[in-house]
Design a protein around this motif. Sequence first.
Motif, PDB file in Angstrom:
ATOM      1  N   CYS A 427       6.199  -3.405   8.317  1.00 16.04           N
ATOM      2  CA  CYS A 427       4.903  -2.781   8.526  1.00 16.04           C
ATOM      3  C   CYS A 427       4.428  -3.136   9.931  1.00 16.04           C
ATOM      4  CB  CYS A 427       3.879  -3.226   7.478  1.00 16.04           C
ATOM      5  SG  CYS A 427       3.569  -4.994   7.456  1.00 16.04           S
ATOM      6  N   TRP A 454       0.821   3.160   4.051  1.00 19.33           N
ATOM      7  CA  TRP A 454       0.181   1.857   4.001  1.00 19.33           C
ATOM      8  C   TRP A 454       0.838   0.979   2.950  1.00 19.33           C
ATOM      9  CZ3 TRP A 454      -3.709   0.776   7.479  1.00 19.33           C
ATOM     10  CH2 TRP A 454      -4.195   1.875   8.196  1.00 19.33           C
ATOM     11  N   GLN A 462      -4.299  -4.318   3.909  1.00 19.25           N
ATOM     12  CA  GLN A 462      -3.446  -3.142   3.986  1.00 19.25           C
ATOM     13  C   GLN A 462      -2.983  -2.948   5.430  1.00 19.25           C
ATOM     14  OE1 GLN A 462      -2.524  -0.928   1.300  1.00 19.25           O
ATOM     15  NE2 GLN A 462      -3.306  -2.701   0.161  1.00 19.25           N
ATOM     16  N   GLU A 464      -0.434  -0.556   8.117  1.00 14.10           N
ATOM     17  CA  GLU A 464       0.243   0.726   8.271  1.00 14.10           C
ATOM     18  C   GLU A 464       1.751   0.505   8.370  1.00 14.10           C
ATOM     19  OE1 GLU A 464      -0.391   4.845  10.847  1.00 14.10           O
ATOM     20  OE2 GLU A 464      -1.416   2.992  11.432  1.00 14.10           O
TER      21      GLU A 464
END
Length: 939
Positions: A427, A454, A462, A464
């Motif tokens: 991420c 997400w 959270q 992306e």
Amino acid sequence: MEYNGLLNLARLVQSNGFSQLCLQISVQVCHVSIKKPSSQGGVTLMPTPLPVVLVGFTLTDSNSLRQDPMIGSPKKPPCRRLNVVETAVENRRMDFGPVLQNAFGELYLPALNQEIFSLSGADSFYRHHFDKALQKKESLYLIVGTDGGRLLHWLLESGLAEGSRYLFIEYPELVAYLRAEADFPTELPAAVTLCSPDDWLTVAETELSLRDYCYLGAVQRIQSLAVLDGFFEDYFNTWRRFEEQISQYQTLVNREVGSRIFMVKGLENLAENAVAAECLIGLFQGKTAILLAGGPSLKESLPWVRAHRHQLVVLAVSRVADLLARAGIRADFFFAIDPHDIIFHQSKSMLAHWSESLLFNVYHLNPQLLSQWRGRSVYMGPLFPWESGLNPGRPLSFPGITVGHQALGMAIELGFSQIILAGLDLCFDKDGFTHTEGSEERKAGPFTAPVELWVETNGGWQAESRYDFLSAIPSLELLAAYAAKRGCRLINPAPGAAKIARVEHLPWESLQLESEPVSAWATVQAVLPPDTAANRLRHHEAVMAELLRVRGEVQQVMRLTTEAIECNDRFFGRKGRPPDYKYKLRMDEIEKQLDEVHRLPSVLVKRWGMAEFLKLSRPDKDREWTDQEIEEAGRRYYQIYRESASALVRLLDDVRQRLRSRMEEERPRPTLKSLISQWDKDNQPGRVQVFLDRRGEGLEGFPEGVRSSLQGLLDRFQQSLEATETDYKAYLLQSMATPQATRAKILNLFRQKDAARLLAYAQGLEKSAAESMSGEQAASEATTHKRQNILLIQGLVAELEGEVAQAEACFRQISSPFLLTDALQRLFTMALQRVDLVAALPIAKSLAERSPLHIPHYGDVLRLSGQREEACNVYRGYLKLVKGDLITMIKLGKLYNDLGDQAAARQLFAEILQMDSGNKAAQLFLQQLSPPEPDGVAS
């Protein structure tokens, strides 16, 4: 009449990137009295009415507009309100707004499409916008949105493409509402399917042969105008999810047919893939390893790794070699898997660490990297892409497509009881970066893909992600489960890494290590077979024998398929001969031989030609084939078979030649001319150093001419190592940081009114600009571009927060050609919103000078400012540049009529009807201009 504060033209300009659609919107000059705050309190009525642009349904009193065909028909109530519905997916209320009817009897939803259908009608607009885009034969159309049913109506009326299927993806709540309140179709032909955003993939795959259409490259993605415009914000998320799903699906399908490169690179690596990694299984029982990947959290791990280096076995992906060297950390094992050429510039810094590190390479690693590695290496996966006694007993291939997955799987097999993950984040960090500080990816800038995915992080927030990262999470969870089964503990101390089942999250300071030092290099050296000329030659000879055996079998496949083509022709009676059924029987015998006697080479040939074989697939499997189609398909099937076998023979011959060159390297007195030629042909100049290392020689003992050639190759190799403007850097700039992609991300966030993420993105651009400063021209240009984007973001955020003066100050500083139009559009919008036509006029002129698409806007502002003659001149000039723009022609015709020149208006509307006989707007205007017939005249 009070001014409601909704300026249609301003709303249009806000829709950056849709200038053509702006031309389709109806506008009307209305003189209204505008109230403004008084300095003494209350309001003061401005004495001079100002011309502004209004839409019928936004007015307090719309009676004065009832006779204008651009706004709507007086024969029907202007709107019907929707009962607000609840969506199961978003779990929130969706208000589709009122249904209107235009002058042509078409019902439409302004909440979805605003007023694009009120002027010209759907038919004229769709014919202009889509042209033949929905008329490709034998295609599967995936269409997101129906424009409130208008696009579906138009497609059914205009006709479907031969052999094509159409899947419309629409909210079921909207469909139910429109069927109750409007004219949404209730019956659809067999080739047209309607489904919800939740179900489209299942329907497309199970009912519409999506996979087959993907194989054929015949999937067409279409946005309805409502999705394209995004005035109805839910469509933005729907399109985003659709893009995510179809891209992932097509990636998986392409991977099924993309095995050729793995086969090719594996065969090219046959000489280097001499030692299988299975010889090291279980070698590090009870030890701790740390796996270093290139994610954003890598940097935070480096101080801890340095402090505990003597207690760890350090595994690293090849791309981080330079970062580790700068941090003073030596990797015991490097891992590399990518077959593409781009990996050389991505991982070339690894080549400097050959004397103290072991390379684990998947069998299909790009040969440019593997063949120029001077140290020891072991391969993972099979040796040959076919069944062979020379393949390892355990090929060692693990779930997941990233190098991190393969490294982790191998680490589990090596027997480590504890594996710490660092930089395996899957991420982005909070600034939007995909990779660690100091990497080329970070210098390129924050990730710019418009699709947002997400994940939950170890830290609980959270973050992306992107397609490849997100799809890697399930396979990482499988590896974690396998590790647990083997008694191996996985730990990821990074708070910003994606949360993975069975991977513990513990802070660095709480990690427990054995106190005894670990010498991984000495451990593997004791197990690896000696790297001697005799062992290498023994491997080369065994590989050569296997290649010759398979080559002979593939040639037999070529002979059988050549005969099968002739039998196919004779069976159907080609070249003036009558059909003969005995050739069908021979074809059956040939197919049986290919499937049974020559199964191994037949499977190999089919794998090679898989992409072409799949093109024979027919999505319409239920349709009965004609004799001609059967004949052509049979002939093409065996042609692909034969062509694939022939290509495979050529590849095997090329591999054998390279293998002979490797064997020549081992001879006491090699033919240097042939070696130099092969190294040059393969673009492997660093092979010279491998050759010299194994002989324990320098260049001094070679003749002058040969020495010069060898030195030239070494110089070329050194230049490639030192090159900074590499293919990989160019690839990153094109894939991650193009001006278009960066601009699109910024404007998407602005349309979502997400000021917080805009500021975070600006912070990422600022950090990236600081890292990429190197004095080079390319870096300077990239940095300037980032600074300009930061100004755009600051202006947009100020506009969202109502700081108009600050926003305008930012926009006026923008000079980048990629962003100047956006800045001018924002300034134009704000001028219109405060009804400052004096300020709007020069901006509109500047926009018109930048692009012909903005010329009609300039004409609109001139007209609204009362400069009607000048507006006529602008419209006329535009129509000389853009022939046949019916919308602008209608605007000009109306303006002629307003100026009292009905003859010119009548002529212009007649011209429109010559170009588009079904244009209802022109018909209606022309009818209104025509004088009534005298009483008593027969019709």
